[in-house]
Design a protein around this motif. Structure first.
Motif, PDB file in Angstrom:
ATOM      1  N   THR A   2       0.881  -1.266   0.101  1.00  0.00           N
ATOM      2  CA  THR A   2       0.186   0.002  -0.047  1.00  0.00           C
ATOM      3  C   THR A   2       0.714   1.241  -0.053  1.00  0.00           C
ATOM      4  O   THR A   2       2.061   1.270   0.521  1.00  0.00           O
ATOM      5  CB  THR A   2      -0.768   0.150   1.240  1.00  0.00           C
ATOM      6  OG1 THR A   2      -0.015  -0.160   2.299  1.00  0.00           O
ATOM      7  CG2 THR A   2      -1.857  -1.205   1.175  1.00  0.00           C
ATOM      8  N   GLN A   6      -3.012   5.463   0.232  1.00  0.00           N
ATOM      9  CA  GLN A   6      -3.912   4.579   0.414  1.00  0.00           C
ATOM     10  C   GLN A   6      -4.031   4.098   1.929  1.00  0.00           C
ATOM     11  O   GLN A   6      -5.056   4.004   2.554  1.00  0.00           O
ATOM     12  CB  GLN A   6      -3.518   3.149  -0.185  1.00  0.00           C
ATOM     13  CG  GLN A   6      -3.730   3.344  -1.697  1.00  0.00           C
ATOM     14  CD  GLN A   6      -3.001   1.887  -2.281  1.00  0.00           C
ATOM     15  OE1 GLN A   6      -1.997   1.627  -1.934  1.00  0.00           O
ATOM     16  NE2 GLN A   6      -3.771   1.581  -3.495  1.00  0.00           N
ATOM     17  N   ALA A  10      -7.306   4.913   4.197  1.00  0.00           N
ATOM     18  CA  ALA A  10      -8.013   3.789   5.127  1.00  0.00           C
ATOM     19  C   ALA A  10      -8.131   4.281   6.343  1.00  0.00           C
ATOM     20  O   ALA A  10      -8.970   3.911   7.242  1.00  0.00           O
ATOM     21  CB  ALA A  10      -6.977   2.661   4.945  1.00  0.00           C
TER      22      ALA A  10
END
Length: 232
Positions: A2, A6, A10
């Protein structure tokens, strides 16, 4: 792997869910507001729509999060129980469901309480997480049946309509059980959640039956008997 972007997204999504669950507990599902979530998140209301498009989308996120958390609690409780201790595994699942529900009553109410006006849960997102615990219960029954650890119980007749419904359950949950056994498993599932709901929603009245935990244990043992579960 990731990317930092990202990971940041999240983390923001998890914070939105955390705030949403707090608002759920404080104000109820019908009063959920993305503007209020944005305010507590510390962003302008338009910014939160980059993550969650609507109140309904937020409700779906909270549903999936709740189902996943309940399922994970059940899985953790089962981790130390022998695979062939079928009756004990059933009892452990029931206790784990009750403990989680009493710890998270507002989320339990979203999952198993009255429908939220104007909201319809998208089946493609919620069916899998929402059937995780029932699948575990029916899996225990199927494993016990395969191992010869289901005691015989006088079967009630199964009509054509119910048989069709059971066939759909058999396919959905991959539970290769005859109708007279599958109906026991389904009734145990709905009876378990019915007892938990009765307690969570305060239906025992102010004295709470004196000791609702002991009453639940009697109920749980009776369900295990009705299914016919025993340990190997």
């Amino acid at each position: 792997m990731t990317t930092p972007r990202q990971r940041a997204r999240a983390a923001t999504m998890q914070e939105i869910i955390r705030i949403g669950r707090r608002h759920l507990a404080e104000h109820g599902a019908a009063a959920l507001s993305l503007r209020a979530v944005a305010r507590d998140l510390g962003v302008v209301s338009s910014a939160v729509y980059r993550y969650v498009g609507s109140r309904d989308e937020l409700l779906t996120l909270l549903l999936v999060d709740g189902y996943d958390e309940l399922g994970a609690s059940v899985d953790r409780a089962l981790a130390g129980v022998a695979a062939d201790a079928f009756r004990e595994r059933f009892l452990v699942v029931g206790r784990a469901v009750r403990e989680w529900a009493l710890r998270e009553p507002s989320t339990y109410a979203l999952l198993y309480g009255a429908p939220v006006p104007g909201y319809a849960a998208p089946a493609e997102q919620t069916t899998g997480p929402g059937t995780r615990v029932p699948a575990t219960l029916l899996g225990i029954t199927a494993a016990a049946d395969a191992a010869g650890c289901l005691d015989p119980v006088d079967p009630a007749p199964v009509g054509a309509g119910l048989a069709a419904g059971l066939a759909a359950v058999r396919t959905e949950f991959d539970a290769p059980l005859p109708d007279e056994v599958l109906v026991r498993g389904v009734l145990a599932w709905v009876s378990l959640f019915g007892a938990v709901s009765f307690e969570v929603f305060g239906q025992y009245g102010p004295d709470r039956m004196g000791d609702p935990g002991e009453l639940f244990e009697h109920h749980l043992a009776g369900l295990a008997d009705r299914v016919g579960l025993r340990d190997a």
